[in-house]
Design an enzyme around this catalytic site. Structure first.
Site, PDB file in Angstrom:
ATOM      1  N   GLU A 143       0.851  -1.200   0.000  1.00 18.39           N
ATOM      2  CA  GLU A 143       0.000   0.000   0.000  1.00 18.39           C
ATOM      3  C   GLU A 143       0.884   1.246   0.000  1.00 18.39           C
ATOM      4  OE1 GLU A 143      -2.161   0.710   3.680  1.00 18.39           O
ATOM      5  OE2 GLU A 143      -3.784   1.702   2.601  1.00 18.39           O
ATOM      6  N   LYS A 147      -9.800   1.792  -2.504  1.00 13.05           N
ATOM      7  CA  LYS A 147     -10.066   1.261  -1.152  1.00 13.05           C
ATOM      8  C   LYS A 147     -11.498   1.582  -0.751  1.00 13.05           C
ATOM      9  CE  LYS A 147      -7.503   1.388   3.229  1.00 13.05           C
ATOM     10  NZ  LYS A 147      -6.339   2.051   3.872  1.00 13.05           N
ATOM     11  N   CYS A 199      -5.533  -3.086   2.530  1.00 13.02           N
ATOM     12  CA  CYS A 199      -5.257  -2.954   3.961  1.00 13.02           C
ATOM     13  C   CYS A 199      -6.504  -3.034   4.839  1.00 13.02           C
ATOM     14  CB  CYS A 199      -4.463  -1.672   4.207  1.00 13.02           C
ATOM     15  SG  CYS A 199      -3.498  -1.771   5.722  1.00 13.02           S
TER      16      CYS A 199
HETATM   17  O1  LIG Z   1      -6.811  -1.970  10.147  1.00 15.51           O
HETATM   18  C1  LIG Z   1      -5.727  -1.676  10.625  1.00 15.51           C
HETATM   19  O2  LIG Z   1      -5.428  -1.906  11.788  1.00 15.51           O
HETATM   20  C2  LIG Z   1      -4.682  -0.999   9.787  1.00 15.51           C
HETATM   21  C3  LIG Z   1      -5.229  -0.503   8.492  1.00 15.51           C
HETATM   22  C4  LIG Z   1      -4.294   0.338   7.753  1.00 15.51           C
HETATM   23  O3  LIG Z   1      -3.187   0.580   8.144  1.00 15.51           O
HETATM   24  C5  LIG Z   1      -4.702   0.855   6.453  1.00 15.51           C
HETATM   25  O4  LIG Z   1      -5.831   0.667   6.041  1.00 15.51           O
HETATM   26  O5  LIG Z   1      -3.846   1.460   5.801  1.00 15.51           O
END
Ligand SMILES: O=C(O)CCC(=O)C(=O)O
Length: 278
Positions: free
Chosen positions: A44, A118, A159
């Site tokens: 990401e 996303k 993510c």
């Molecule tokens: O859900 C999480 O704990 C981390 C998510 C995250 O870092 C993101 O979505 O970039």
């Protein structure tokens, strides 16, 4: 039809210098190809520091031009040069006055197969540990993303999308989706608690391979990444993983294991959707 293939995750850390980030990605894609990778995944936000205050500065239009959107055109060229599929982590995308966190998925002929915006924005407040609000600057996407490859269909999330079992099922329900891929960047608060648990859960829930490619850890960065890129099989077993340094995770995906799992346990057929929304 599911066909076995080699997957490679490129774990690295992106800093403030976009040119240096792309150069690092180029080197790792080269190494991944040399290792026989047929589908290559980046983390990401691979072209930018992961912070809401920087997304606008690093954002690019898709597809834009090589001058205005160097990260996009870097991905197209890398896929074409190496004749591989690339799931291009994510970059901040600009469209009009909106910004998205977007993964560009590219075919070996250098064409964009799909882009995944996303769909769940990462907003979190763990007092004394981490405060992060993507929704301050980003807009959420509205489409589940599945790409077609010669090996299998691949479902894509970014993510925080990993936390949503419903989204994973939306991607997985068709039998020819063999793998879920999540470019990610968990942190040092939630990573140790949830990263492996979520990946293994998504794999078992959906009887599917799951791969997540993280940024590497840089302890002097404002956002310290957890790392631990990994590939999990449909039984929920970790097939390969790494710790927090930069490097590759190389994994052969053998769909015999998926067929064995789906043929032995029938949770995909035993679902009682009529109960769940009550
Ligand atoms: O859900 C999480 O704990 C981390 C998510 C995250 O870092 C993101 O979505 O970039």
């Amino acid at each position: 039809m599911l066909r076995n293939f080699r997957l490679v995750l490129c774990q690295f850390s992106a800093g403030h210098d976009k040119v240096a980030n792309l150069s690092k990605a180029r080197d790792l894609i080269q190494q991944a190809t040399a290792a026989g990778g047929q589908v290559i995944v980046l983390p990401e936000c691979f072209n930018s520091p992961y912070s809401t205050k920087y997304f606008a500065d690093y954002a690019e239009e898709i597809p834009g031009t090589p001058e205005t959107s160097p990260s996009v055109h870097f991905l197209l060229e890398a896929a074409r040069n190496h004749q591989v599929h690339i799931i291009g982590g994510s970059i901040p995308e600009r469209e009009g006055n909106k910004l998205y966190n977007t993964s560009i998925c590219v075919s070996p002929d250098g064409q964009i197969l799909k882009k995944h915006r996303k769909v769940h924005l990462f907003d979190i407040n763990v007092p004394g540990k981490i405060v992060f609000f993507e929704s301050d600057v980003l807009t959420a996407g509205n489409e589940p993303t599945i790409i077609e490859t010669p090996y299998c269909k691949i479902g894509v999330g970014i993510c925080y999308d990993l936390r949503f079992g419903e989204y994973a099922w939306t991607l997985s329900k068709s039998e020819d989706v063999g793998l879920l891929v999540y470019p990610g960047n968990f942190n040092m608060t939630t990573g140790p608690k949830h990263w492996e648990l979520l990946l293994r859960s998504r794999a078992v829930d959906n009887q599917i391979f799951v791969a997540a490619c993280s940024q590497a850890r840089n302890t002097s960065s404002e956002y310290v990444s957890y790392g631990h890129s990994m590939v999990v099989n449909p039984w929920g077993e970790i097939l390969s993983s790494t710790e927090f340094d930069e490097g590759l995770v190389v994994q052969d995906i053998d769909f015999g294991v998926l067929n064995e799992n789906r043929g032995s346990i029938w949770t995909r057929r035993h679902k009682r959707f009529e109960l769940y929304e009550r």
